[in-house]
Design a protein around this motif. Structure first.
Motif, PDB file in Angstrom:
ATOM      1  N   PHE A 139       0.895  -1.122  -0.272  1.00 34.50           N
ATOM      2  CA  PHE A 139      -0.081   0.103   0.267  1.00 34.50           C
ATOM      3  C   PHE A 139       0.633   1.505  -0.273  1.00 34.50           C
ATOM      4  O   PHE A 139       0.261   2.294  -0.295  1.00 34.50           O
ATOM      5  CB  PHE A 139      -0.787  -0.125   1.007  1.00 34.50           C
ATOM      6  CG  PHE A 139      -0.073   0.094   2.624  1.00 34.50           C
ATOM      7  CD1 PHE A 139      -0.016   1.288   3.427  1.00 34.50           C
ATOM      8  CD2 PHE A 139       0.034  -1.282   3.713  1.00 34.50           C
ATOM      9  CE1 PHE A 139       0.635   1.975   3.899  1.00 34.50           C
ATOM     10  CE2 PHE A 139       0.772  -1.561   4.782  1.00 34.50           C
ATOM     11  CZ  PHE A 139       0.714   0.323   4.862  1.00 34.50           C
ATOM     12  N   LEU A 140       2.024   1.003   0.542  1.00 34.62           N
ATOM     13  CA  LEU A 140       3.137   2.650   0.637  1.00 34.62           C
ATOM     14  C   LEU A 140       3.090   2.485  -0.774  1.00 34.62           C
ATOM     15  O   LEU A 140       3.730   4.332  -1.065  1.00 34.62           O
ATOM     16  CB  LEU A 140       4.245   1.977   1.180  1.00 34.62           C
ATOM     17  CG  LEU A 140       4.563   1.735   2.645  1.00 34.62           C
ATOM     18  CD1 LEU A 140       6.084   1.251   2.759  1.00 34.62           C
ATOM     19  CD2 LEU A 140       3.753   2.944   3.482  1.00 34.62           C
ATOM     20  N   LEU A 141       2.818   1.777  -1.727  1.00 31.95           N
ATOM     21  CA  LEU A 141       2.978   2.820  -2.902  1.00 31.95           C
ATOM     22  C   LEU A 141       1.613   3.443  -4.097  1.00 31.95           C
ATOM     23  O   LEU A 141       1.668   3.739  -5.091  1.00 31.95           O
ATOM     24  CB  LEU A 141       3.552   1.752  -4.583  1.00 31.95           C
ATOM     25  CG  LEU A 141       4.523   0.588  -3.885  1.00 31.95           C
ATOM     26  CD1 LEU A 141       4.927  -0.628  -4.766  1.00 31.95           C
ATOM     27  CD2 LEU A 141       5.740   1.618  -4.668  1.00 31.95           C
ATOM     28  N   ARG A 155       2.702   1.051  10.071  1.00 30.82           N
ATOM     29  CA  ARG A 155       2.116  -0.045  10.733  1.00 30.82           C
ATOM     30  C   ARG A 155       1.095   0.069  11.237  1.00 30.82           C
ATOM     31  O   ARG A 155      -0.092  -1.319  11.141  1.00 30.82           O
ATOM     32  CB  ARG A 155       3.347   0.520  11.924  1.00 30.82           C
ATOM     33  CG  ARG A 155       4.685  -0.305  12.026  1.00 30.82           C
ATOM     34  CD  ARG A 155       4.913  -1.658  11.376  1.00 30.82           C
ATOM     35  NE  ARG A 155       4.355  -2.162  12.623  1.00 30.82           N
ATOM     36  CZ  ARG A 155       4.911  -2.917  13.731  1.00 30.82           C
ATOM     37  NH1 ARG A 155       6.111  -2.644  13.792  1.00 30.82           N
ATOM     38  NH2 ARG A 155       4.663  -3.641  14.986  1.00 30.82           N
ATOM     39  N   ARG A 156      -0.082   0.766  11.703  1.00 35.54           N
ATOM     40  CA  ARG A 156      -1.189   1.044  11.645  1.00 35.54           C
ATOM     41  C   ARG A 156      -2.119   0.755  10.537  1.00 35.54           C
ATOM     42  O   ARG A 156      -3.291  -0.296  10.860  1.00 35.54           O
ATOM     43  CB  ARG A 156      -1.936   2.418  12.563  1.00 35.54           C
ATOM     44  CG  ARG A 156      -3.909   2.352  12.734  1.00 35.54           C
ATOM     45  CD  ARG A 156      -3.631   2.922  13.225  1.00 35.54           C
ATOM     46  NE  ARG A 156      -3.660   4.995  13.181  1.00 35.54           N
ATOM     47  CZ  ARG A 156      -3.375   5.877  12.970  1.00 35.54           C
ATOM     48  NH1 ARG A 156      -4.381   6.111  13.962  1.00 35.54           N
ATOM     49  NH2 ARG A 156      -4.021   6.970  12.100  1.00 35.54           N
ATOM     50  N   GLU A 157      -1.764   0.716   9.433  1.00 37.59           N
ATOM     51  CA  GLU A 157      -2.104   0.750   7.833  1.00 37.59           C
ATOM     52  C   GLU A 157      -2.062  -0.667   7.476  1.00 37.59           C
ATOM     53  O   GLU A 157      -2.646  -0.988   7.215  1.00 37.59           O
ATOM     54  CB  GLU A 157      -1.878   1.772   7.255  1.00 37.59           C
ATOM     55  CG  GLU A 157      -2.642   1.854   5.860  1.00 37.59           C
ATOM     56  CD  GLU A 157      -3.381   2.305   5.389  1.00 37.59           C
ATOM     57  OE1 GLU A 157      -3.731   2.304   4.256  1.00 37.59           O
ATOM     58  OE2 GLU A 157      -3.590   3.277   6.156  1.00 37.59           O
ATOM     59  N   GLU A 174      -4.076  -2.343   9.877  1.00 35.92           N
ATOM     60  CA  GLU A 174      -5.679  -2.655   9.741  1.00 35.92           C
ATOM     61  C   GLU A 174      -5.912  -3.028   8.683  1.00 35.92           C
ATOM     62  O   GLU A 174      -7.283  -4.498   8.766  1.00 35.92           O
ATOM     63  CB  GLU A 174      -5.833  -1.594   9.577  1.00 35.92           C
ATOM     64  CG  GLU A 174      -6.204  -0.515  11.017  1.00 35.92           C
ATOM     65  CD  GLU A 174      -6.528   0.481  10.418  1.00 35.92           C
ATOM     66  OE1 GLU A 174      -6.103   1.818   9.660  1.00 35.92           O
ATOM     67  OE2 GLU A 174      -6.401   1.697  11.643  1.00 35.92           O
ATOM     68  N   ARG A 175      -5.289  -2.977   7.477  1.00 37.89           N
ATOM     69  CA  ARG A 175      -5.017  -4.373   6.502  1.00 37.89           C
ATOM     70  C   ARG A 175      -4.900  -5.737   6.244  1.00 37.89           C
ATOM     71  O   ARG A 175      -5.908  -6.541   5.808  1.00 37.89           O
ATOM     72  CB  ARG A 175      -4.171  -3.661   4.902  1.00 37.89           C
ATOM     73  CG  ARG A 175      -4.647  -2.383   4.448  1.00 37.89           C
ATOM     74  CD  ARG A 175      -3.055  -2.221   3.462  1.00 37.89           C
ATOM     75  NE  ARG A 175      -3.430  -0.992   3.064  1.00 37.89           N
ATOM     76  CZ  ARG A 175      -4.069  -0.743   1.755  1.00 37.89           C
ATOM     77  NH1 ARG A 175      -4.973  -1.481   1.295  1.00 37.89           N
ATOM     78  NH2 ARG A 175      -4.464   0.508   1.342  1.00 37.89           N
ATOM     79  N   VAL A 176      -4.691  -6.415   7.295  1.00 40.34           N
ATOM     80  CA  VAL A 176      -4.034  -7.524   7.350  1.00 40.34           C
ATOM     81  C   VAL A 176      -5.913  -8.389   8.046  1.00 40.34           C
ATOM     82  O   VAL A 176      -6.103  -9.192   7.913  1.00 40.34           O
ATOM     83  CB  VAL A 176      -3.144  -7.779   8.605  1.00 40.34           C
ATOM     84  CG1 VAL A 176      -2.970  -9.268   8.865  1.00 40.34           C
ATOM     85  CG2 VAL A 176      -1.397  -7.453   7.533  1.00 40.34           C
ATOM     86  N   ALA A 177      -6.071  -6.993   9.202  1.00 41.85           N
ATOM     87  CA  ALA A 177      -6.994  -7.316  10.199  1.00 41.85           C
ATOM     88  C   ALA A 177      -8.259  -7.055   9.339  1.00 41.85           C
ATOM     89  O   ALA A 177      -9.173  -9.032   9.126  1.00 41.85           O
ATOM     90  CB  ALA A 177      -7.261  -6.323  10.849  1.00 41.85           C
TER      91      ALA A 177
END
Length: 266
Positions: free
Chosen positions: A4-6, A241-243, A246-249
């Protein structure tokens, strides 16, 4: 996990963070430079005020430009005041920020040369700004004056415009060169802010000593900018890290089963 960093949003956020870090670091160094300048100025002023008084002729002469090291030095002069040729300096404030005039009186030394003496502040309580104000007379006869030596005033240093066409015996800036032309005399460079003898009564109001510049504030600002610069990558890391969490969850949550449509009855 960090693909998502991209994304466009994260690329923009990362570029902003990379731009803020060096900007804040530079601002911190600029504040530290101001701290060093102000500290040096305070040390210079303190040294000048603590220095032993010397005859004014030792530090200045006609046409001389008072240096930074000579500024605020206490000097002594012997002579007599020439109140008939004194002028007032417009738009000056006292310690209470009231607008008035500074009284600039020629002081004729024993050798005939002239020293400009700023005797202090008087209020602008005359009938108009064009009228010459009433000024208490200086001491008469032979007098010993002491005060702080100051350089000639300029528009660049003071921010005060040297307006022309002023009322008679009124000036905007203290200039030994201009006063030398007006008086047709040998005027010592710079001027003196009188500290002694004290005026009779309360006027002219003596001009207080220079205050210390708040150098510690610039030091605190420098540390603040550097803390901000350190906080930017930390904040970026926490957000990333929070993003990611949240995506993994979100990906691990089971999909809700779609409801089965009931078969039509005959």
């Amino acid at each position: 996990m960090y693909r998502f960093l991209l994304s466009r949003q994260w690329v923009i956020l990362t570029l902003v963070a990379l731009l803020l870090i060096p900007t804040m670091i530079r601002l911190g160094f600029w504040q530290m430079h101001r701290y060093e300048e102000r500290s040096a100025r305070n040390d210079l002023v303190a040294a000048a005020l603590d220095a032993k008084p010397v005859p004014v002729e030792r530090l200045t002469s006609p046409g001389h430009s008072v240096t930074t090291g000579q500024r605020y030095r206490t000097v002594i002069a012997v002579g007599r005041f020439d109140a008939d040729h004194e002028v007032v300096v417009r738009r000056r404030v006292n310690s209470d920020d009231k607008v008035g005039f500074h009284v600039l009186t020629p002081f004729v030394l024993t050798d005939g040369r002239v020293l400009l003496v700023n005797r202090g502040w008087i209020p602008a309580d005359g009938p108009s700004q064009t009228a010459f104000p009433k000024i208490p007379a200086p001491p008469g006869g032979r007098t010993t004056v002491s005060g702080r030596l100051m350089p000639d005033e300029t528009t660049e240093a003071s921010g005060i415009k040297d307006l022309k066409g002023l009322p008679d015996r009124q000036v905007m800036l203290i200039s030994s060169e201009q006063e030398a032309q007006r008086l047709d005399a040998r005027v010592l460079g710079g001027y003196v802010v009188q500290t002694a003898p004290a005026p009779r009564g309360d006027r002219p109001e003596p001009i207080g000593p220079p205050g210390d510049e708040n150098a510690a504030l610039n030091y605190a600002y420098a540390l603040q900018w550097w803390l901000f610069a350190a906080g930017v990558p930390l904040g970026w890391f926490i957000l990333a890290r929070r993003e990611a969490r949240e995506r993994v969850a979100g990906a691990s949550e089971p999909a809700e089963a779609e409801p089965v449509a009931a078969a039509p009855t005959a």
